[in-house]
Design a protein around this motif. Structure first.
Motif, mmCIF file in Angstrom:
data_model
loop_
_atom_site.group_PDB
_atom_site.id
_atom_site.type_symbol
_atom_site.label_atom_id
_atom_site.label_comp_id
_atom_site.label_asym_id
_atom_site.label_seq_id
_atom_site.Cartn_x
_atom_site.Cartn_y
_atom_site.Cartn_z
ATOM 1 N N GLY A 269 0.831 -1.188 0.000
ATOM 2 C CA GLY A 269 0.000 0.000 0.000
ATOM 3 C C GLY A 269 0.866 1.239 0.000
ATOM 4 O O GLY A 269 1.935 1.264 0.624
ATOM 5 N N VAL A 270 0.418 2.277 -0.706
ATOM 6 C CA VAL A 270 1.138 3.542 -0.740
ATOM 7 C C VAL A 270 0.644 4.395 0.427
ATOM 8 O O VAL A 270 -0.512 4.830 0.443
ATOM 9 N N ASP A 271 1.511 4.610 1.410
ATOM 10 C CA ASP A 271 1.150 5.385 2.593
ATOM 11 C C ASP A 271 0.893 6.840 2.198
ATOM 12 O O ASP A 271 1.672 7.447 1.464
ATOM 13 N N GLN A 272 -0.209 7.419 2.709
ATOM 14 C CA GLN A 272 -0.642 8.738 2.295
ATOM 15 C C GLN A 272 -0.176 9.860 3.217
ATOM 16 O O GLN A 272 -0.653 10.992 3.108
ATOM 17 N N GLY A 273 0.729 9.576 4.127
ATOM 18 C CA GLY A 273 1.388 10.634 4.865
ATOM 19 C C GLY A 273 0.775 10.959 6.215
ATOM 20 O O GLY A 273 -0.240 10.398 6.626
ATOM 21 N N GLU A 274 1.426 11.897 6.888
ATOM 22 C CA GLU A 274 1.104 12.182 8.284
ATOM 23 C C GLU A 274 -0.217 12.924 8.453
ATOM 24 O O GLU A 274 -0.951 12.684 9.425
ATOM 25 N N GLU A 275 -0.528 13.858 7.570
ATOM 26 C CA GLU A 275 -1.755 14.637 7.740
ATOM 27 C C GLU A 275 -2.978 13.740 7.708
ATOM 28 O O GLU A 275 -3.870 13.836 8.567
ATOM 29 N N ALA A 276 -3.040 12.841 6.717
ATOM 30 C CA ALA A 276 -4.172 11.921 6.640
ATOM 31 C C ALA A 276 -4.174 10.973 7.836
ATOM 32 O O ALA A 276 -5.222 10.696 8.425
ATOM 33 N N ALA A 277 -3.002 10.464 8.211
ATOM 34 C CA ALA A 277 -2.920 9.550 9.359
ATOM 35 C C ALA A 277 -3.399 10.228 10.629
ATOM 36 O O ALA A 277 -4.158 9.637 11.420
ATOM 37 N N ASP A 278 -3.005 11.467 10.851
ATOM 38 C CA ASP A 278 -3.424 12.187 12.058
ATOM 39 C C ASP A 278 -4.927 12.413 12.064
ATOM 40 O O ASP A 278 -5.576 12.308 13.121
ATOM 41 N N TRP A 279 -5.493 12.747 10.901
ATOM 42 C CA TRP A 279 -6.943 13.007 10.829
ATOM 43 C C TRP A 279 -7.728 11.744 11.199
ATOM 44 O O TRP A 279 -8.613 11.785 12.056
ATOM 45 N N PHE A 280 -7.417 10.631 10.578
ATOM 46 C CA PHE A 280 -8.155 9.396 10.866
ATOM 47 C C PHE A 280 -7.909 8.924 12.300
ATOM 48 O O PHE A 280 -8.842 8.451 12.966
#
Length: 267
Positions: free
Chosen positions: A100-111
């Protein structure tokens, strides 16, 4: 028989998007299960572990992902430009290794903030191949469970609801295609091939159901139904007992299907 519902689930195990028409590719409805949430160690997450995922409402066009949170007054929606040019990471889906292509910190923090559990967003890589289990069929899929399409019957749901104290809507079963007009409930069990509009679909196997069907998709609350009732009369034995509702399958021809399209029994 006609198509009465079409649904796409761009973010696996989150809310679906109802469609009036759907582009069917060899891997199912375009963008279906193209994105997924995983734990920091790469293990996929679903409503089995995080029932609140039902309350996240994604809209995705293949480039931009927008996700409405359960409480817009507390958290702003996520607007994310999906990246495919980043390195893919190892993940697991049903204990099998994938990418999977990780979508970065901003998306991870939001979820992570909205769901209250550490998680990361990944996208199915363009160059990754995930094959259908050859015991079932020949073909490919993205992050769907076993096969690219799930077809359910309005008559089967109506029959189930006669057995429940509180009827449940079809969204408990998260289908891609809902067909109405069968002569009998669960008639789809014995069907192998259908023509739906301009495409042909092979129904490969009954869909084994898990506790996700007990999650109210409007509230995220988990109860005991309808799985308990289904287990009393819809359990089949293969490699192990499975409670089944609907059939999983795959398209044999690409094309576009629409709500209201005729459905023809071929085999």
């Amino acid at each position: 028989m006609i198509v009465t519902e079409l649904n796409v689930y761009p973010l696996k195990s989150c809310a679906g998007t109802a469609l009036r028409e759907a582009e069917i590719t060899p891997r199912g409805i375009r963008h279906d299960r193209e994105l997924m949430l995983v734990s920091p160690d790469g293990t996929h997450l679903s409503q089995r572990e995080v029932p609140g995922m039902a309350l996240l409402r994604p809209v995705y066009d293949g480039d931009k992902l927008r996700v409405e949170p359960p409480d817009p007054s507390a958290t702003a929606p996520l607007a994310h430009e999906v990246r495919r040019d980043l390195p893919a990471r190892d993940i697991t889906l049903f204990n099998a290794p994938h990418r999977g292509v990780d979508q970065g910190e901003e998306a991870a923090d939001w979820f992570s903030t909205v769901l209250g559990v550490p998680c990361r967003l990944v996208c199915f890589p363009d160059d990754h191949v995930r094959r259908i289990n050859p015991r079932h069929a020949v073909g490919e899929l993205r992050y769907a469970d076993a096969l690219p399409l799930l077809v359910t019957s309005a008559e089967s749901l109506a029959e189930l609801n006669t057995r429940l104290a509180e009827p449940v809507p079809m969204n408990r079963f998260r289908p891609n295609i809902v067909v109405s007009g069968w002569r009998e409930p669960f008639e789809e069990d014995g069907v192998r091939r259908l023509r739906i509009g301009e495409i042909e679909v092979e129904l490969v196997k009954p869909c084994g159901r898990c506790v996700i069907v007990n999650v109210d998709q409007a509230t995220g609350a988990r109860g005991r139904e309808p799985l308990r009732t289904l287990a009393g009369y819809r359990t089949v034995r293969t490699d192990k007992p499975r409670v089944v509702f609907g059939k999983s399958g795959l398209p044999h021809t690409p094309g576009t299907i629409r709500v209201g399209d005729p459905v023809v029994l071929l085999e």
